[in-house]
Scaffold this motif. Structure first.
Motif, PDB file in Angstrom:
ATOM      1  N   ILE A   1     -30.301 -27.473 -34.956  1.00 45.89           N
ATOM      2  CA  ILE A   1     -29.207 -26.511 -35.094  1.00 45.89           C
ATOM      3  C   ILE A   1     -29.805 -25.109 -35.043  1.00 45.89           C
ATOM      4  O   ILE A   1     -30.738 -24.798 -35.792  1.00 45.89           O
ATOM      5  N   VAL A   2     -29.286 -24.296 -34.166  1.00 44.76           N
ATOM      6  CA  VAL A   2     -29.752 -22.921 -34.004  1.00 44.76           C
ATOM      7  C   VAL A   2     -28.660 -21.997 -34.527  1.00 44.76           C
ATOM      8  O   VAL A   2     -27.497 -22.121 -34.150  1.00 44.76           O
ATOM      9  N   ARG A   3     -29.030 -21.090 -35.427  1.00 46.19           N
ATOM     10  CA  ARG A   3     -28.093 -20.100 -35.964  1.00 46.19           C
ATOM     11  C   ARG A   3     -28.506 -18.731 -35.453  1.00 46.19           C
ATOM     12  O   ARG A   3     -29.695 -18.430 -35.378  1.00 46.19           O
ATOM     13  N   GLU A   4     -27.495 -17.924 -35.120  1.00 46.43           N
ATOM     14  CA  GLU A   4     -27.809 -16.594 -34.622  1.00 46.43           C
ATOM     15  C   GLU A   4     -26.662 -15.626 -34.858  1.00 46.43           C
ATOM     16  O   GLU A   4     -25.502 -16.031 -34.902  1.00 46.43           O
ATOM     17  N   PRO A   5     -26.990 -14.337 -35.002  1.00 48.29           N
ATOM     18  CA  PRO A   5     -25.933 -13.336 -35.078  1.00 48.29           C
ATOM     19  C   PRO A   5     -25.241 -13.252 -33.725  1.00 48.29           C
ATOM     20  O   PRO A   5     -25.860 -13.502 -32.685  1.00 48.29           O
ATOM     21  N   SER A   6     -23.968 -12.909 -33.749  1.00 46.81           N
ATOM     22  CA  SER A   6     -23.178 -12.887 -32.523  1.00 46.81           C
ATOM     23  C   SER A   6     -22.223 -11.704 -32.532  1.00 46.81           C
ATOM     24  O   SER A   6     -21.981 -11.086 -33.561  1.00 46.81           O
ATOM     25  N   LYS A   7     -21.670 -11.437 -31.362  1.00 55.18           N
ATOM     26  CA  LYS A   7     -20.586 -10.477 -31.207  1.00 55.18           C
ATOM     27  C   LYS A   7     -19.417 -11.235 -30.590  1.00 55.18           C
ATOM     28  O   LYS A   7     -19.604 -12.104 -29.738  1.00 55.18           O
ATOM     29  N   VAL A   8     -18.199 -10.908 -31.036  1.00 54.91           N
ATOM     30  CA  VAL A   8     -17.002 -11.510 -30.478  1.00 54.91           C
ATOM     31  C   VAL A   8     -16.162 -10.393 -29.867  1.00 54.91           C
ATOM     32  O   VAL A   8     -15.786  -9.443 -30.555  1.00 54.91           O
ATOM     33  N   LEU A   9     -15.900 -10.526 -28.586  1.00 57.14           N
ATOM     34  CA  LEU A   9     -15.036  -9.595 -27.872  1.00 57.14           C
ATOM     35  C   LEU A   9     -13.636 -10.187 -27.845  1.00 57.14           C
ATOM     36  O   LEU A   9     -13.459 -11.349 -27.471  1.00 57.14           O
ATOM     37  N   VAL A  10     -12.641  -9.404 -28.255  1.00 53.03           N
ATOM     38  CA  VAL A  10     -11.243  -9.838 -28.221  1.00 53.03           C
ATOM     39  C   VAL A  10     -10.496  -8.852 -27.334  1.00 53.03           C
ATOM     40  O   VAL A  10     -10.553  -7.635 -27.556  1.00 53.03           O
ATOM     41  N   VAL A  11      -9.813  -9.381 -26.326  1.00 53.91           N
ATOM     42  CA  VAL A  11      -9.088  -8.503 -25.409  1.00 53.91           C
ATOM     43  C   VAL A  11      -7.785  -9.177 -24.980  1.00 53.91           C
ATOM     44  O   VAL A  11      -7.746 -10.387 -24.742  1.00 53.91           O
ATOM     45  N   VAL A  12      -6.721  -8.389 -24.937  1.00 49.60           N
ATOM     46  CA  VAL A  12      -5.440  -8.866 -24.446  1.00 49.60           C
ATOM     47  C   VAL A  12      -5.465  -8.786 -22.923  1.00 49.60           C
ATOM     48  O   VAL A  12      -5.822  -7.749 -22.354  1.00 49.60           O
ATOM     49  N   LEU A  13      -5.110  -9.892 -22.276  1.00 54.41           N
ATOM     50  CA  LEU A  13      -5.080  -9.933 -20.813  1.00 54.41           C
ATOM     51  C   LEU A  13      -3.678  -9.549 -20.353  1.00 54.41           C
ATOM     52  O   LEU A  13      -2.748 -10.344 -20.448  1.00 54.41           O
ATOM     53  N   SER A  14      -3.527  -8.334 -19.875  1.00 54.48           N
ATOM     54  CA  SER A  14      -2.191  -7.863 -19.478  1.00 54.48           C
ATOM     55  C   SER A  14      -1.760  -8.453 -18.144  1.00 54.48           C
ATOM     56  O   SER A  14      -0.567  -8.551 -17.862  1.00 54.48           O
TER      57      SER A  14
ATOM     58  N   VAL B   1     -17.619 -15.000 -27.017  1.00 55.57           N
ATOM     59  CA  VAL B   1     -18.636 -15.005 -28.063  1.00 55.57           C
ATOM     60  C   VAL B   1     -20.017 -14.888 -27.416  1.00 55.57           C
ATOM     61  O   VAL B   1     -20.399 -15.716 -26.591  1.00 55.57           O
ATOM     62  N   PHE B   2     -20.746 -13.847 -27.827  1.00 52.21           N
ATOM     63  CA  PHE B   2     -22.054 -13.527 -27.275  1.00 52.21           C
ATOM     64  C   PHE B   2     -23.127 -13.724 -28.338  1.00 52.21           C
ATOM     65  O   PHE B   2     -23.148 -12.999 -29.337  1.00 52.21           O
ATOM     66  N   GLY B   3     -24.013 -14.687 -28.158  1.00 51.00           N
ATOM     67  CA  GLY B   3     -25.148 -14.837 -29.055  1.00 51.00           C
ATOM     68  C   GLY B   3     -26.135 -13.709 -28.810  1.00 51.00           C
ATOM     69  O   GLY B   3     -26.301 -13.244 -27.684  1.00 51.00           O
ATOM     70  N   ARG B   4     -26.821 -13.266 -29.872  1.00 51.83           N
ATOM     71  CA  ARG B   4     -27.711 -12.109 -29.747  1.00 51.83           C
ATOM     72  C   ARG B   4     -29.186 -12.469 -29.757  1.00 51.83           C
ATOM     73  O   ARG B   4     -30.034 -11.601 -29.569  1.00 51.83           O
TER      74      ARG B   4
ATOM     75  N   VAL C   1     -31.007  -8.944 -28.654  1.00 53.41           N
ATOM     76  CA  VAL C   1     -29.979  -8.003 -28.223  1.00 53.41           C
ATOM     77  C   VAL C   1     -29.712  -7.074 -29.408  1.00 53.41           C
ATOM     78  O   VAL C   1     -29.021  -7.442 -30.362  1.00 53.41           O
ATOM     79  N   THR C   2     -30.295  -5.889 -29.343  1.00 53.87           N
ATOM     80  CA  THR C   2     -30.153  -4.924 -30.428  1.00 53.87           C
ATOM     81  C   THR C   2     -28.770  -4.284 -30.399  1.00 53.87           C
ATOM     82  O   THR C   2     -28.014  -4.449 -29.424  1.00 53.87           O
ATOM     83  N   ASP C   3     -28.449  -3.528 -31.439  1.00 47.09           N
ATOM     84  CA  ASP C   3     -27.181  -2.800 -31.452  1.00 47.09           C
ATOM     85  C   ASP C   3     -27.107  -1.830 -30.276  1.00 47.09           C
ATOM     86  O   ASP C   3     -26.055  -1.683 -29.653  1.00 47.09           O
ATOM     87  N   ALA C   4     -28.214  -1.173 -29.955  1.00 50.47           N
ATOM     88  CA  ALA C   4     -28.238  -0.243 -28.819  1.00 50.47           C
ATOM     89  C   ALA C   4     -28.027  -0.996 -27.500  1.00 50.47           C
ATOM     90  O   ALA C   4     -27.287  -0.527 -26.625  1.00 50.47           O
ATOM     91  N   ASP C   5     -28.662  -2.164 -27.352  1.00 45.61           N
ATOM     92  CA  ASP C   5     -28.463  -2.988 -26.150  1.00 45.61           C
ATOM     93  C   ASP C   5     -26.992  -3.380 -26.017  1.00 45.61           C
ATOM     94  O   ASP C   5     -26.416  -3.321 -24.929  1.00 45.61           O
ATOM     95  N   TRP C   6     -26.395  -3.809 -27.133  1.00 54.15           N
ATOM     96  CA  TRP C   6     -24.998  -4.231 -27.117  1.00 54.15           C
ATOM     97  C   TRP C   6     -24.090  -3.065 -26.734  1.00 54.15           C
ATOM     98  O   TRP C   6     -23.197  -3.217 -25.896  1.00 54.15           O
ATOM     99  N   SER C   7     -24.312  -1.910 -27.329  1.00 55.04           N
ATOM    100  CA  SER C   7     -23.480  -0.733 -27.023  1.00 55.04           C
ATOM    101  C   SER C   7     -23.566  -0.367 -25.546  1.00 55.04           C
ATOM    102  O   SER C   7     -22.547  -0.056 -24.914  1.00 55.04           O
ATOM    103  N   ARG C   8     -24.770  -0.404 -24.984  1.00 60.15           N
ATOM    104  CA  ARG C   8     -24.936  -0.132 -23.558  1.00 60.15           C
ATOM    105  C   ARG C   8     -24.183  -1.164 -22.716  1.00 60.15           C
ATOM    106  O   ARG C   8     -23.526  -0.824 -21.732  1.00 60.15           O
ATOM    107  N   PHE C   9     -24.275  -2.425 -23.110  1.00 58.84           N
ATOM    108  CA  PHE C   9     -23.577  -3.490 -22.378  1.00 58.84           C
ATOM    109  C   PHE C   9     -22.068  -3.257 -22.402  1.00 58.84           C
ATOM    110  O   PHE C   9     -21.401  -3.357 -21.366  1.00 58.84           O
ATOM    111  N   VAL C  10     -21.526  -2.930 -23.563  1.00 60.53           N
ATOM    112  CA  VAL C  10     -20.083  -2.658 -23.661  1.00 60.53           C
ATOM    113  C   VAL C  10     -19.713  -1.478 -22.776  1.00 60.53           C
ATOM    114  O   VAL C  10     -18.733  -1.530 -22.021  1.00 60.53           O
TER     115      VAL C  10
END
Length: 137
Positions: free
Chosen positions: A88-101, A39-42, A50-59
């Motif tokens: 209490i701090v609220r923020e938009p976030s991104k959640v990365l889900v990945v299967v660890l093979s 979970v990545f806070g933005r 962390v803009t959508d463009a920043d996030w896309s570059r990071f991915v």
């Protein structure tokens, strides 16, 4: 299209997967595995940094090279208590889900991604969870 179908299949597997500790066996077509959720806070400071463009570059630069076979990213909203002033701090976030093979290989990769995000976007923390799951594609 294949990646979208893999993402949908993974999401369906996660939502309908095992609850609690993994049972002795998985259902037909599924195998025991590990799933990492990161979970990545933005926010940076008190505003969206962390803009959508920043996030896309990071991915593209940090996540995909470590997990080229597939991953899922979800939009989320999170909150946490600031230990400095107790608010209490609220923020938009991104959640990365990945299967660890391969857990021995992939767990350090997940940690590298979290560390890279903290450095790049001046974050105090990135939440990482790893849990057993029944996985099928």
């Amino acid at each position: 299209m294949r990646n979208r179908m893999m993402s949908l299949a993974l999401t369906g597997t996660l939502l309908g997967g095992c609850a609690g500790p993994m049972a002795a066996g998985c259902g037909p077509g599924a195998t025991p595995g590990l799933v990492a959720e990161v979970v990545f806070g933005r926010n940076i400071g008190n505003s969206l940094g962390v803009t959508d463009a920043d996030w896309s570059r990071f991915v593209d630069e940090e996540v995909t090279p470590r997990f080229p076979d597939g991953l899922t990213v979800l939009d989320a909203g999170g909150q946490w208590r600031d230990t400095g002033n107790g608010t209490i701090v609220r923020e938009p976030s991104k959640v990365l889900v990945v299967v660890l093979s391969d857990a021995a290989r992939d767990r350090p990769r997940v940690a590298e991604i979290a560390d890279a995000y903290k450095r790049r976007f001046d974050q105090q923390a990135v939440l990482t969870m790893t849990r057993p799951a029944c996985v099928s594609f």
